[in-house]
Motif scaffolding. Structure first.
Motif, mmCIF file in Angstrom:
data_model
loop_
_atom_site.group_PDB
_atom_site.id
_atom_site.type_symbol
_atom_site.label_atom_id
_atom_site.label_comp_id
_atom_site.label_asym_id
_atom_site.label_seq_id
_atom_site.Cartn_x
_atom_site.Cartn_y
_atom_site.Cartn_z
ATOM 1 N N ASP A 1 0.824 -1.204 0.000
ATOM 2 C CA ASP A 1 0.000 0.000 0.000
ATOM 3 C C ASP A 1 0.863 1.262 0.000
ATOM 4 N N VAL A 2 1.936 1.228 0.780
ATOM 5 C CA VAL A 2 2.859 2.370 0.815
ATOM 6 C C VAL A 2 3.599 2.471 -0.516
ATOM 7 N N ALA A 3 4.036 1.332 -1.049
ATOM 8 C CA ALA A 3 4.747 1.317 -2.335
ATOM 9 C C ALA A 3 3.870 1.892 -3.449
ATOM 10 N N ALA A 4 2.578 1.601 -3.417
ATOM 11 C CA ALA A 4 1.665 2.116 -4.448
ATOM 12 C C ALA A 4 1.537 3.635 -4.351
ATOM 13 N N ARG A 5 1.442 4.159 -3.127
ATOM 14 C CA ARG A 5 1.358 5.620 -2.958
ATOM 15 C C ARG A 5 2.649 6.281 -3.431
ATOM 16 N N ILE A 6 3.771 5.668 -3.092
ATOM 17 C CA ILE A 6 5.068 6.222 -3.500
ATOM 18 C C ILE A 6 5.187 6.197 -5.026
ATOM 19 N N ALA A 7 4.790 5.090 -5.637
ATOM 20 C CA ALA A 7 4.884 4.972 -7.093
ATOM 21 C C ALA A 7 4.034 6.027 -7.783
ATOM 22 N N LYS A 8 2.864 6.303 -7.233
ATOM 23 C CA LYS A 8 1.977 7.307 -7.837
ATOM 24 C C LYS A 8 2.661 8.673 -7.884
ATOM 25 N N VAL A 9 3.323 9.038 -6.793
ATOM 26 C CA VAL A 9 4.009 10.337 -6.745
ATOM 27 C C VAL A 9 5.273 10.309 -7.606
ATOM 28 N N ALA A 10 6.056 9.239 -7.482
ATOM 29 C CA ALA A 10 7.330 9.156 -8.213
ATOM 30 C C ALA A 10 7.118 9.062 -9.719
ATOM 31 N N ASN A 11 5.996 8.478 -10.154
ATOM 32 C CA ASN A 11 5.717 8.334 -11.588
ATOM 33 C C ASN A 11 4.943 9.513 -12.175
ATOM 34 N N ALA A 12 4.550 10.453 -11.341
ATOM 35 C CA ALA A 12 3.796 11.606 -11.845
ATOM 36 C C ALA A 12 4.651 12.372 -12.845
ATOM 37 N N PRO A 13 4.025 12.921 -13.877
ATOM 38 C CA PRO A 13 4.802 13.707 -14.848
ATOM 39 C C PRO A 13 5.495 14.879 -14.158
ATOM 40 N N ALA A 14 6.703 15.121 -14.571
ATOM 41 C CA ALA A 14 7.456 16.248 -14.010
ATOM 42 C C ALA A 14 6.823 17.551 -14.476
ATOM 43 N N PRO A 15 6.691 18.510 -13.571
ATOM 44 C CA PRO A 15 6.145 19.814 -14.002
ATOM 45 C C PRO A 15 7.155 20.517 -14.911
ATOM 46 N N PRO A 16 6.692 21.476 -15.708
ATOM 47 C CA PRO A 16 7.624 22.226 -16.554
ATOM 48 C C PRO A 16 8.719 22.875 -15.691
#
Length: 141
Positions: free
Chosen positions: A75-90
């Motif tokens: 569950d923690v790994a999934a939350r981390i992956a969601k943030v880490a995989n988010a597109p980088a802002p400009p």
């Protein structure tokens, strides 16, 4: 385009300096004005470097989180992956870069709290410590 950010910061510093040279300004106000001038000095030195810093730090921290998320519960790994995989802002959007950086750092904290004890944890903490030292050395703010 004029005035530039540097022009505006320099103008505000000049206004504060003028107030600090006025004998009628109370000592308590002078202390506050001096602190405000120090903040403007720091902004003047760091603002231009912040977009690049956030872009590099966000990339490095996202990669670190991706490598380490397998060491925590799903569950923690999934939350981390969601943030880490988010597109980088400009890279030119400093506010978005700072906001994403805060989310990544929160994920790092979540990872540390969820990581089970053992030799893998010690190695991970060493790698995280190395990252944090590099970050502190590079942070223009």
């Amino acid at each position: 385009m004029r005035p530039t950010i540097n022009d505006q910061v320099d103008g505000a510093r000049r206004l504060l300096t003028g107030l600090l040279e006025d004998d009628e300004v109370p000592a308590a106000a002078c202390e506050t004005l001096t602190n405000a001038r120090r903040l403007l000095d720091q902004i003047g030195r760091s603002w231009a470097a912040l977009p690049g810093f956030y872009a590099r730090d966000n990339t490095e921290l996202a990669q670190l989180l991706q490598r380490m998320r397998t060491a925590v519960p799903m569950d923690v790994a999934a939350r981390i992956a969601k943030v880490a995989n988010a597109p980088a802002p400009p890279a030119v959007d400093v506010n978005a870069g700072a906001s994403h950086n805060a989310e990544l750092r929160q994920s790092l904290s979540d990872l540390l709290h969820a990581m089970p004890a053992g030799p893998g944890r010690d190695a991970a903490r060493g790698e995280i410590g190395d990252y944090l030292r590099r970050r502190m050395a590079a942070d223009p703010a």
